[in-house]
Design a protein around this motif. Structure first.
Motif, PDB file in Angstrom:
ATOM      1  N   LYS A 177     -11.492   5.324  31.890  1.00 15.46           N
ATOM      2  CA  LYS A 177     -12.444   5.702  30.839  1.00 15.46           C
ATOM      3  C   LYS A 177     -11.847   6.703  29.865  1.00 15.46           C
ATOM      4  O   LYS A 177     -12.281   6.794  28.727  1.00 15.46           O
ATOM      5  N   THR A 178     -10.874   7.500  30.295  1.00 11.74           N
ATOM      6  CA  THR A 178     -10.258   8.448  29.371  1.00 11.74           C
ATOM      7  C   THR A 178      -9.358   7.677  28.411  1.00 11.74           C
ATOM      8  O   THR A 178      -8.572   6.829  28.811  1.00 11.74           O
ATOM      9  N   VAL A 179      -9.493   7.975  27.137  1.00  7.59           N
ATOM     10  CA  VAL A 179      -8.753   7.256  26.099  1.00  7.59           C
ATOM     11  C   VAL A 179      -7.474   8.020  25.782  1.00  7.59           C
ATOM     12  O   VAL A 179      -7.478   9.246  25.627  1.00  7.59           O
ATOM     13  N   ASP A 180      -6.406   7.278  25.663  1.00  5.37           N
ATOM     14  CA  ASP A 180      -5.136   7.853  25.267  1.00  5.37           C
ATOM     15  C   ASP A 180      -5.299   8.415  23.848  1.00  5.37           C
ATOM     16  O   ASP A 180      -5.741   7.702  22.947  1.00  5.37           O
ATOM     17  N   PRO A 181      -4.950   9.686  23.620  1.00  6.92           N
ATOM     18  CA  PRO A 181      -5.158  10.283  22.301  1.00  6.92           C
ATOM     19  C   PRO A 181      -4.435   9.526  21.181  1.00  6.92           C
ATOM     20  O   PRO A 181      -4.879   9.524  20.033  1.00  6.92           O
ATOM     21  N   ARG A 182      -3.347   8.879  21.510  1.00  8.42           N
ATOM     22  CA  ARG A 182      -2.618   8.124  20.488  1.00  8.42           C
ATOM     23  C   ARG A 182      -3.419   6.916  20.019  1.00  8.42           C
ATOM     24  O   ARG A 182      -3.253   6.426  18.918  1.00  8.42           O
ATOM     25  N   LEU A 183      -4.327   6.435  20.882  1.00  8.07           N
ATOM     26  CA  LEU A 183      -5.129   5.264  20.532  1.00  8.07           C
ATOM     27  C   LEU A 183      -6.526   5.640  20.050  1.00  8.07           C
ATOM     28  O   LEU A 183      -7.311   4.772  19.681  1.00  8.07           O
ATOM     29  N   ALA A 184      -6.854   6.920  20.028  1.00  6.53           N
ATOM     30  CA  ALA A 184      -8.190   7.362  19.647  1.00  6.53           C
ATOM     31  C   ALA A 184      -8.533   6.981  18.215  1.00  6.53           C
ATOM     32  O   ALA A 184      -9.689   6.698  17.895  1.00  6.53           O
ATOM     33  N   LYS A 185      -7.522   6.939  17.316  1.00  7.41           N
ATOM     34  CA  LYS A 185      -7.776   6.578  15.923  1.00  7.41           C
ATOM     35  C   LYS A 185      -8.196   5.119  15.787  1.00  7.41           C
ATOM     36  O   LYS A 185      -8.861   4.751  14.809  1.00  7.41           O
ATOM     37  N   LEU A 186      -7.850   4.281  16.749  1.00  9.00           N
ATOM     38  CA  LEU A 186      -8.231   2.871  16.678  1.00  9.00           C
ATOM     39  C   LEU A 186      -9.737   2.682  16.818  1.00  9.00           C
ATOM     40  O   LEU A 186     -10.285   1.654  16.426  1.00  9.00           O
ATOM     41  N   LYS A 187     -10.394   3.661  17.363  1.00 11.10           N
ATOM     42  CA  LYS A 187     -11.841   3.586  17.534  1.00 11.10           C
ATOM     43  C   LYS A 187     -12.542   3.474  16.184  1.00 11.10           C
ATOM     44  O   LYS A 187     -13.577   2.827  16.058  1.00 11.10           O
ATOM     45  N   ASN A 188     -11.970   4.084  15.153  1.00 10.01           N
ATOM     46  CA  ASN A 188     -12.552   4.050  13.813  1.00 10.01           C
ATOM     47  C   ASN A 188     -12.171   2.794  13.035  1.00 10.01           C
ATOM     48  O   ASN A 188     -12.604   2.613  11.892  1.00 10.01           O
ATOM     49  N   LEU A 189     -11.367   1.932  13.602  1.00 11.43           N
ATOM     50  CA  LEU A 189     -10.908   0.732  12.913  1.00 11.43           C
ATOM     51  C   LEU A 189     -12.052  -0.233  12.629  1.00 11.43           C
ATOM     52  O   LEU A 189     -12.102  -0.845  11.563  1.00 11.43           O
ATOM     53  N   PHE A 190     -12.972  -0.380  13.550  1.00 11.79           N
ATOM     54  CA  PHE A 190     -14.141  -1.250  13.382  1.00 11.79           C
ATOM     55  C   PHE A 190     -15.409  -0.413  13.539  1.00 11.79           C
ATOM     56  O   PHE A 190     -16.068  -0.456  14.572  1.00 11.79           O
ATOM     57  N   PRO A 191     -15.828   0.325  12.531  1.00 16.78           N
ATOM     58  CA  PRO A 191     -16.983   1.205  12.673  1.00 16.78           C
ATOM     59  C   PRO A 191     -18.294   0.474  12.815  1.00 16.78           C
ATOM     60  O   PRO A 191     -19.274   1.028  13.301  1.00 16.78           O
ATOM     61  N   ASP A 192     -18.383  -0.803  12.410  1.00 21.28           N
ATOM     62  CA  ASP A 192     -19.647  -1.525  12.481  1.00 21.28           C
ATOM     63  C   ASP A 192     -19.956  -2.009  13.900  1.00 21.28           C
ATOM     64  O   ASP A 192     -21.083  -2.431  14.176  1.00 21.28           O
ATOM     65  N   GLN A 193     -19.024  -1.974  14.811  1.00 21.27           N
ATOM     66  CA  GLN A 193     -19.302  -2.389  16.198  1.00 21.27           C
ATOM     67  C   GLN A 193     -19.744  -1.199  17.015  1.00 21.27           C
ATOM     68  O   GLN A 193     -19.243  -0.088  16.857  1.00 21.27           O
ATOM     69  N   GLU A 194     -20.736  -1.445  17.895  1.00 26.27           N
ATOM     70  CA  GLU A 194     -21.264  -0.365  18.725  1.00 26.27           C
ATOM     71  C   GLU A 194     -20.290  -0.001  19.825  1.00 26.27           C
ATOM     72  O   GLU A 194     -19.492  -0.828  20.290  1.00 26.27           O
ATOM     73  N   ASP A 195     -20.392   1.226  20.246  1.00 26.17           N
ATOM     74  CA  ASP A 195     -19.596   1.693  21.382  1.00 26.17           C
ATOM     75  C   ASP A 195     -20.198   1.098  22.644  1.00 26.17           C
ATOM     76  O   ASP A 195     -21.368   1.263  22.921  1.00 26.17           O
ATOM     77  N   LYS A 196     -19.425   0.414  23.432  1.00 24.93           N
ATOM     78  CA  LYS A 196     -19.949  -0.324  24.590  1.00 24.93           C
ATOM     79  C   LYS A 196     -19.782   0.455  25.899  1.00 24.93           C
ATOM     80  O   LYS A 196     -19.724  -0.123  26.953  1.00 24.93           O
ATOM     81  N   ASP A 197     -19.701   1.757  25.828  1.00 28.61           N
ATOM     82  CA  ASP A 197     -19.579   2.561  27.062  1.00 28.61           C
ATOM     83  C   ASP A 197     -20.854   2.681  27.708  1.00 28.61           C
ATOM     84  O   ASP A 197     -21.740   2.871  28.019  1.00 28.61           O
TER      85      ASP A 197
END
Length: 186
Positions: free
Chosen positions: A166-186
């Protein structure tokens, strides 16, 4: 052991006492194929007749060999339990048993007025087989089985592994903003 209701009527004054070693190996193994061996089954108890009903109380001791639920190694599993069953003829009003009996008492309507106690013992043995069976080494903390590309995890290890995922690699954290229209599925 089989008895007829008419045979048990003779035990109105003093109950029938039994202390028997039962040979249930073949029937138990055919009903529950996971059983590796049945070393012994012993039943002691009383059968008493009262008001056209037969009450059987028995103590059952059995020794089964079953596979470990973790490693499949054979494990001797001792079973010891009490069973109480009423056998009542067909057409009997069962409402009186609601008030008189305990919650763990079983009421059986025998076919053809024959009480097959062996089947009742088998049923109770199968009910009392534990869900998790571990060898002594596994209970003492032996390492979990592993193989080529697989391993068995304990519940604690699995929870720890899930938390790490569940912990996200900080290097990949910026990818979360790549598709802002999709909901967070956590």
């Amino acid at each position: 052991m089989k008895w007829s209701l008419s045979q048990l009527k003779t035990y109105r004054e003093t109950p029938l006492q039994f202390d028997e070693a039962l040979d249930l190996k073949h029937s138990l193994m055919s009903r529950y194929p996971e059983i590796i061996d049945v070393k012994s089954v012993h039943a002691t108890g009383l059968a008493s007749y009262d008001k056209d009903n037969v009450l059987i109380t028995a103590k059952i001791d059995a020794m089964l060999t079953l596979p470990s639920s973790r490693s499949l190694t054979p494990v001797d599993v001792p079973l010891a339990f009490q069973m109480t069953e009423y056998y009542v003829p067909q057409g009997t009003d069962l409402s009186r048993f609601d008030e008189e009996t305990e919650t763990d008492t079983v009421i059986i309507l025998p076919e053809d007025d024959i009480l097959d106690f062996d089947v009742a013992v088998e049923d109770n043995i199968l009910i009392h087989i534990p869900m998790q069976i571990l060898s002594e080494a596994e209970q003492d903390g032996a390492p979990m089985p592993t193989g080529k590309g697989w391993e068995v995890l304990s519940e604690d290890d699995q929870a720890l592994q899930a938390a790490e995922l569940k912990t996200v690699d900080p290097r990949l954290a910026k990818l979360k903003n790549l598709f802002p229209d999709q909901e967070d599925k956590d």
